[in-house]
Motif scaffolding. Structure first.
Motif, PDB file in Angstrom:
ATOM      1  N   GLY A 178      54.288  32.804  -3.019  1.00 10.14           N
ATOM      2  CA  GLY A 178      53.655  32.400  -1.766  1.00 10.14           C
ATOM      3  C   GLY A 178      54.478  32.787  -0.561  1.00 10.14           C
ATOM      4  O   GLY A 178      53.951  33.299   0.433  1.00 10.14           O
ATOM      5  N   SER A 186      54.199  36.424   0.075  1.00  9.55           N
ATOM      6  CA  SER A 186      52.898  36.846   0.594  1.00  9.55           C
ATOM      7  C   SER A 186      52.861  36.819   2.119  1.00  9.55           C
ATOM      8  O   SER A 186      52.107  37.572   2.741  1.00  9.55           O
ATOM      9  CB  SER A 186      51.784  35.952   0.034  1.00  9.55           C
ATOM     10  N   PRO A 212      44.979  33.628   7.768  1.00 11.28           N
ATOM     11  CA  PRO A 212      44.513  33.081   6.493  1.00 11.28           C
ATOM     12  C   PRO A 212      45.573  33.112   5.381  1.00 11.28           C
ATOM     13  O   PRO A 212      45.586  32.236   4.516  1.00 11.28           O
ATOM     14  CB  PRO A 212      43.311  33.958   6.132  1.00 11.28           C
ATOM     15  N   ILE A 213      46.449  34.095   5.396  1.00 15.46           N
ATOM     16  CA  ILE A 213      47.514  34.157   4.386  1.00 15.46           C
ATOM     17  C   ILE A 213      48.459  32.963   4.562  1.00 15.46           C
ATOM     18  O   ILE A 213      48.875  32.328   3.582  1.00 15.46           O
ATOM     19  CB  ILE A 213      48.286  35.493   4.470  1.00 15.46           C
ATOM     20  N   HIS A 214      48.804  32.642   5.795  1.00 13.46           N
ATOM     21  CA  HIS A 214      49.671  31.498   6.081  1.00 13.46           C
ATOM     22  C   HIS A 214      48.973  30.198   5.697  1.00 13.46           C
ATOM     23  O   HIS A 214      49.586  29.305   5.095  1.00 13.46           O
ATOM     24  CB  HIS A 214      50.063  31.498   7.561  1.00 13.46           C
ATOM     25  N   ASP A 215      47.686  30.091   6.026  1.00 16.76           N
ATOM     26  CA  ASP A 215      46.913  28.903   5.653  1.00 16.76           C
ATOM     27  C   ASP A 215      46.894  28.722   4.137  1.00 16.76           C
ATOM     28  O   ASP A 215      47.068  27.614   3.626  1.00 16.76           O
ATOM     29  CB  ASP A 215      45.484  29.000   6.172  1.00 16.76           C
ATOM     30  N   ARG A 216      46.681  29.815   3.408  1.00 17.52           N
ATOM     31  CA  ARG A 216      46.647  29.761   1.941  1.00 17.52           C
ATOM     32  C   ARG A 216      47.997  29.309   1.389  1.00 17.52           C
ATOM     33  O   ARG A 216      48.063  28.498   0.458  1.00 17.52           O
ATOM     34  CB  ARG A 216      46.231  31.114   1.366  1.00 17.52           C
ATOM     35  N   PHE A 217      49.101  29.823   1.951  1.00  9.60           N
ATOM     36  CA  PHE A 217      50.431  29.411   1.505  1.00  9.60           C
ATOM     37  C   PHE A 217      50.606  27.902   1.670  1.00  9.60           C
ATOM     38  O   PHE A 217      51.054  27.216   0.752  1.00  9.60           O
ATOM     39  CB  PHE A 217      51.520  30.170   2.280  1.00  9.60           C
ATOM     40  N   ARG A 218      50.252  27.381   2.827  1.00 12.52           N
ATOM     41  CA  ARG A 218      50.396  25.932   3.064  1.00 12.52           C
ATOM     42  C   ARG A 218      49.522  25.127   2.108  1.00 12.52           C
ATOM     43  O   ARG A 218      49.961  24.117   1.570  1.00 12.52           O
ATOM     44  CB  ARG A 218      50.046  25.594   4.506  1.00 12.52           C
ATOM     45  N   GLU A 219      48.289  25.579   1.891  1.00 15.62           N
ATOM     46  CA  GLU A 219      47.367  24.862   1.014  1.00 15.62           C
ATOM     47  C   GLU A 219      47.821  24.886  -0.436  1.00 15.62           C
ATOM     48  O   GLU A 219      47.770  23.870  -1.130  1.00 15.62           O
ATOM     49  CB  GLU A 219      45.964  25.458   1.123  1.00 15.62           C
ATOM     50  N   GLU A 220      48.269  26.053  -0.912  1.00 14.88           N
ATOM     51  CA  GLU A 220      48.620  26.208  -2.324  1.00 14.88           C
ATOM     52  C   GLU A 220      50.036  25.766  -2.654  1.00 14.88           C
ATOM     53  O   GLU A 220      50.321  25.419  -3.804  1.00 14.88           O
ATOM     54  CB  GLU A 220      48.413  27.657  -2.756  1.00 14.88           C
ATOM     55  N   CYS A 221      50.927  25.788  -1.681  1.00 10.97           N
ATOM     56  CA  CYS A 221      52.337  25.517  -1.967  1.00 10.97           C
ATOM     57  C   CYS A 221      52.888  24.286  -1.257  1.00 10.97           C
ATOM     58  O   CYS A 221      54.010  23.864  -1.546  1.00 10.97           O
ATOM     59  CB  CYS A 221      53.182  26.737  -1.596  1.00 10.97           C
TER      60      CYS A 221
END
Length: 101
Positions: A25, A28, A76-85
Motif C-alpha cells: 500500500g 502504491s 483515489p490511490i491515497h484513499d484506497r491506501f487509507r481504507e485498506e491499510c
C-alpha cells in the motif's frame, strides 16, 4: 518544494501477510501523479539519544508545491491506501515542510 514525511507504528499483532499488504500500500502511493519523489524505509541502525527509532515505517514524499500535496491527499490511490491499510497501524505522525522563502 513541499516535503510530506509520514511515520507509522504498525500494530504488534500483524501477520506477515498484513505487513506485506501495508508495504504494498505504501509503495502504491508512489504512482500518484503529483508525486515527484517518494521513498519508503524502516529505522536506520543508528543509535544516539536524539534519534527516535520507535516507528515501524517511514514514508517521504516530495511535491513541487502544496497544490501537488493537496492533489495527492484526494487521489483515489491515497484513499484506497487509507481504507485498506488504516486498520494496520496503531499510530501515525506527519511532518510537512516547505522551503523557507
Amino acid at each position: 518544494m513541499f516535503v510530506h514525511s509520514v511515520y507509522f507504528w504498525l500494530r504488534s499483532d500483524l501477520t506477515p501477510e498484513e505487513r506485506q499488504k501495508f508495504v504494498d500500500g505504501l509503495n502504491s502511493l508512489k504512482q500518484i501523479e503529483s508525486v515527484r519523489f517518494a521513498w519508503v524505509g524502516v529505522p536506520a541502525p543508528t543509535d544516539r539519544p536524539v534519534i527516535d527509532r520507535s516507528y515501524s515505517y517511514a514514508l517521504t514524499v516530495v511535491f513541487d508545491d502544496q497544490a501537488g500535496h493537496d492533489q495527492y491527499q484526494v487521489d483515489p490511490i491515497h484513499d484506497r491506501f487509507r481504507e485498506e491499510c488504516g486498520s494496520l497501524w496503531s499510530r501515525v505522525l506527519i511532518y510537512d515542510s516547505v522551503e523557507e522563502a
